[in-house]
Design a protein around this motif. Structure first.
Motif, PDB file in Angstrom:
ATOM      1  N   LEU A 291       2.385   1.845  13.551  1.00 50.12           N
ATOM      2  CA  LEU A 291       3.522   1.864  12.623  1.00 50.12           C
ATOM      3  C   LEU A 291       4.278   3.186  12.732  1.00 50.12           C
ATOM      4  O   LEU A 291       3.719   4.200  13.145  1.00 50.12           O
ATOM      5  N   HIS A 292       5.537   3.159  12.297  1.00 44.82           N
ATOM      6  CA  HIS A 292       6.340   4.375  12.321  1.00 44.82           C
ATOM      7  C   HIS A 292       5.949   5.294  11.171  1.00 44.82           C
ATOM      8  O   HIS A 292       5.945   6.510  11.304  1.00 44.82           O
ATOM      9  N   GLN A 293       5.656   4.678  10.037  1.00 40.07           N
ATOM     10  CA  GLN A 293       5.381   5.468   8.829  1.00 40.07           C
ATOM     11  C   GLN A 293       4.294   4.784   8.001  1.00 40.07           C
ATOM     12  O   GLN A 293       4.082   3.579   8.113  1.00 40.07           O
ATOM     13  N   SER A 294       3.690   5.589   7.140  1.00 41.57           N
ATOM     14  CA  SER A 294       2.789   5.031   6.146  1.00 41.57           C
ATOM     15  C   SER A 294       3.023   5.822   4.866  1.00 41.57           C
ATOM     16  O   SER A 294       3.173   7.046   4.915  1.00 41.57           O
ATOM     17  N   PHE A 295       3.109   5.143   3.756  1.00 41.43           N
ATOM     18  CA  PHE A 295       3.303   5.884   2.499  1.00 41.43           C
ATOM     19  C   PHE A 295       2.149   6.842   2.277  1.00 41.43           C
ATOM     20  O   PHE A 295       0.988   6.488   2.478  1.00 41.43           O
ATOM     21  N   ASN A 296       2.496   8.038   1.837  1.00 38.29           N
ATOM     22  CA  ASN A 296       1.496   9.057   1.572  1.00 38.29           C
ATOM     23  C   ASN A 296       1.442   9.214   0.052  1.00 38.29           C
ATOM     24  O   ASN A 296       2.234   9.936  -0.533  1.00 38.29           O
ATOM     25  N   PHE A 297       0.510   8.506  -0.563  1.00 32.85           N
ATOM     26  CA  PHE A 297       0.472   8.511  -2.025  1.00 32.85           C
ATOM     27  C   PHE A 297      -0.225   9.742  -2.587  1.00 32.85           C
ATOM     28  O   PHE A 297      -0.230   9.946  -3.792  1.00 32.85           O
ATOM     29  N   SER A 298      -0.821  10.558  -1.716  1.00 30.84           N
ATOM     30  CA  SER A 298      -1.586  11.694  -2.245  1.00 30.84           C
ATOM     31  C   SER A 298      -0.654  12.711  -2.919  1.00 30.84           C
ATOM     32  O   SER A 298      -1.034  13.363  -3.881  1.00 30.84           O
ATOM     33  N   PHE A 299       0.584  12.820  -2.437  1.00 35.37           N
ATOM     34  CA  PHE A 299       1.531  13.743  -3.069  1.00 35.37           C
ATOM     35  C   PHE A 299       1.889  13.229  -4.464  1.00 35.37           C
ATOM     36  O   PHE A 299       1.926  13.976  -5.440  1.00 35.37           O
ATOM     37  N   LEU A 300       2.117  11.939  -4.559  1.00 39.41           N
ATOM     38  CA  LEU A 300       2.424  11.302  -5.847  1.00 39.41           C
ATOM     39  C   LEU A 300       1.266  11.473  -6.838  1.00 39.41           C
ATOM     40  O   LEU A 300       1.480  11.632  -8.038  1.00 39.41           O
ATOM     41  N   MET A 301       0.052  11.497  -6.306  1.00 36.63           N
ATOM     42  CA  MET A 301      -1.118  11.566  -7.183  1.00 36.63           C
ATOM     43  C   MET A 301      -1.486  12.994  -7.554  1.00 36.63           C
ATOM     44  O   MET A 301      -2.344  13.214  -8.400  1.00 36.63           O
ATOM     45  N   SER A 302      -0.833  13.949  -6.925  1.00 33.10           N
ATOM     46  CA  SER A 302      -1.227  15.336  -7.174  1.00 33.10           C
ATOM     47  C   SER A 302      -0.807  15.789  -8.581  1.00 33.10           C
ATOM     48  O   SER A 302       0.306  15.537  -9.012  1.00 33.10           O
ATOM     49  N   PRO A 303      -1.692  16.465  -9.300  1.00 34.35           N
ATOM     50  CA  PRO A 303      -1.291  16.996 -10.606  1.00 34.35           C
ATOM     51  C   PRO A 303      -0.352  18.190 -10.424  1.00 34.35           C
ATOM     52  O   PRO A 303      -0.259  18.755  -9.339  1.00 34.35           O
TER      53      PRO A 303
END
Ligand code: NOJ
Length: 554
Positions: A291-303
């Motif tokens: 794939l070209h990209q994958s969502f990186n949810f770790s930034f969204l989850m960071s406090p």
């Protein structure tokens, strides 16, 4: 083919079709509404839109339950409306990414209806995950898997002769049966669906539940009492992130590559929605032939804690380095509490409030949340890679936390036995005009979810041209991002103290861009002699970056 590869630093704006713009006044957004409002996005300065599903669907999971993968639901319009939307987007220089939902269909899909009517062992049943039950009479579910929306992931069917029969797997709602991806018919069908939308001008796909398609053979029990959210490795769970998914995406990449258009920067892209840990496993999805990209949810989850954010950014960048793939960044989407509200709570590592917020829950501090949200976005839009925005975040919209429970449509609310409010609070229709009925969402006063009164003051027309408004902040950030291209840059950390998140990104114009965020402490002094390009908050350069603010300087 061009080396540019637009997706490497693209800003992609998520439209949730139910809630963006309503042309026919029925209170639900639609494709003609989207087409009419697209100039807003050209003005904002994004590169592409991603649309959540608009396909034929009974809407038990807001369209992520697809009954016909090759048509538009009448609620949203027609295929001709889709064509007109793509044409208009392309005229405005916006690419169009559509959603593909390959893990499950709707139970209304003709294949599933045929499977129900057919007998155990039939080719019709072989397209879904049907199994015999456990226990003496087969009346216990085949394994211990749970649905993401609450309760067991299995439903028992009644056979044609009226007897209790087999069970089918649904990792989501009971109306979302999982496909059996070991059956080649399923892969062929999905490839044909990809081709259908590519032929109709789609520039790419966001892949729903991309890490769920392949299950461990024999469907063994999941680790007992072990929560996915706490797992170090998502792949410890037999339904997630199994190696076989990568074969599927290698096949898909060949398809999208074969559709590259003649001329410059022609790529059609694939982006995974894959909630996968650790980041090294997630990075495997963006190997060169996948794939070209994958969502990186770790930034969204960071406090909202400087060192935690730094760690997440660092890990994320390092994880994709090996594959020369861009990282992606996102703070809000249609599944999580809007970041203007999420960040309005005291930061608690690991607490994402995935269960939503109801009127009787502790409420976020709206002012603090908005300040931090603006600062977080200011940081995000300078990071190397591609960024995703969710509709309404450019207005600083808060989560609708006061929705009446009887207005809720997210299946999570019912399926969790009313323990999880679910995701409706981030899905409320967008305010366009502060003084119009339904704040200009459509030509009538209808809105499928009630809009909080505060949305009036945040409407697009109230913020346009207003210095310091969130909308103008986003416009400025996106304009500067196009000029300086930090999305293509290299990041170097700066040490400006405990509460500062500070880094430099190389730019195409020579001088690096410096980003300084004050993550909850005393003002962070500006380095000598810098020029402030944009600030998320009012700034007195003599004092420094205020608490919960962020700046770009050069
Ligand atoms: C992820 C989507 O973003 C979410 O909205 C949906 O409920 C599930 N996948 C199931 O399709």
């Amino acid at each position: 083919m061009s080396k540019q590869q637009w997706w490497r630093d693209a800003v992609i704006y998520q439209i949730y079709p139910r809630s963006w713009a309503d042309a026919d006044g029925d209170g639900m957004g639609d494709l003609p509404g989207i087409t009419a409002r697209l100039p807003h996005l050209a003005d904002l300065g994004v590169d592409a839109v991603w649309l959540s599903p608009f396909y034929t669907s009974p809407q038990h999971d807001a369209g992520y339950d697809v009954a016909d993968y090759r048509d538009v639901d009448p609620r949203f319009g027609t295929l001709a409306d889709y064509d007109a939307m793509v044409e208009r987007a392309h005229e405005l220089g916006l690419r169009v990414v559509v959603d593909i939902v390959p893990n499950h269909s709707s139970s209304d899909h003709p294949w599933f209806q045929a499977a129900l009517a057919a007998s155990p062992g039939s080719p019709e049943r072989a397209r879904y995950v049907f199994r015999e039950g456990r226990g003496e009479n087969g009346d216990e579910a085949p394994n211990n898997w749970l649905s993401n929306f609450g309760g067991p992931a299995w439903e028992r069917v009644t056979e044609a002769d009226g007897s209790p029969g087999q069970w089918y797997l649904h990792l989501f709602d009971v109306t979302q049966p999982d496909f059996e991806w070991t059956n080649p018919e399923v892969g062929d069908e999905m490839e044909s669906v990809l081709r259908f939308w590519l032929d109709r001008g789609a520039d790419g796909f966001r892949i729903d539940v991309a890490h769920g398609l392949v299950k461990v053979a024999g469907l063994p029990d999941a680790p007992d009492g072990h929560e996915i959210a706490d797992a170090e490795r998502t792949a410890d769970f037999p339904m997630w992130d199994q190696p076989g998914v990568h074969d599927i995406y290698r096949r898909w990449r060949k398809v999208t590559d074969s559709y590259a258009r003649e001329g410059e920067d022609a790529d059609r892209i694939l982006c995974a929605e894959a909630w996968v840990k650790p980041s090294e496993s997630l990075a495997l999805y963006v190997r060169g032939d996948e794939l070209h990209q994958s969502f990186n949810f770790s930034f969204l989850m960071s406090p909202w804690i400087a060192r935690e954010m730094q760690q997440v950014i660092d890990d994320s960048l390092r994880a994709v380095e090996e594959y020369a793939a861009p990282q992606t960044w996102v703070l809000s989407n249609h599944d999580v509490v809007r970041h203007a509200s999420r960040l309005g709570y005291d930061p608690v590592p690991g607490l994402l409030r995935m269960e939503g917020v109801g009127a009787d829950d502790p409420q976020p501090d709206a002012a603090v949340g908005l300040r931090r949200a603006r600062a977080a976005t200011t940081v995000m839009l300078a990071l190397p890679g591609s960024a995703y925005l969710y509709q309404g975040e450019e207005l600083g919209l808060p989560e609708a936390t006061q929705l009446p429970d009887d207005a809720r449509e997210d299946p999570t609310w019912e399926k969790s036995g009313h323990t999880s409010r679910g995701r409706d609070g981030c899905r409320v229709p967008i305010p366009w005009e502060g003084d119009a009925p339904a704040f200009g969402f459509g030509p009538s006063a209808e809105s499928w979810l009630p809009q909080p009164p505060v949305y009036g003051d945040l409407a697009v027309d109230r913020q346009t041209g207003v210095e310091g408004s969130t909308l103008e902040l986003y416009r400025t950030l996106l304009r500067l991002r196009r000029e300086l291209r930090p999305g293509r840059g290299e990041l170097t950390w700066l040490d400006l103290g405990e509460h500062a998140l500070a880094f430099e990104v190389s730019t195409e114009s020579g001088a690096p861009l410096r980003v300084i965020a004050n993550v909850g402490g005393d003002p962070v002094p500006l380095p000598e002699g810098v020029q402030v390009l944009v600030s998320s908050d009012e700034l007195d350069p003599a004092v420094g970056v205020p608490k919960d603010g962020a700046v770009w300087v050069q």
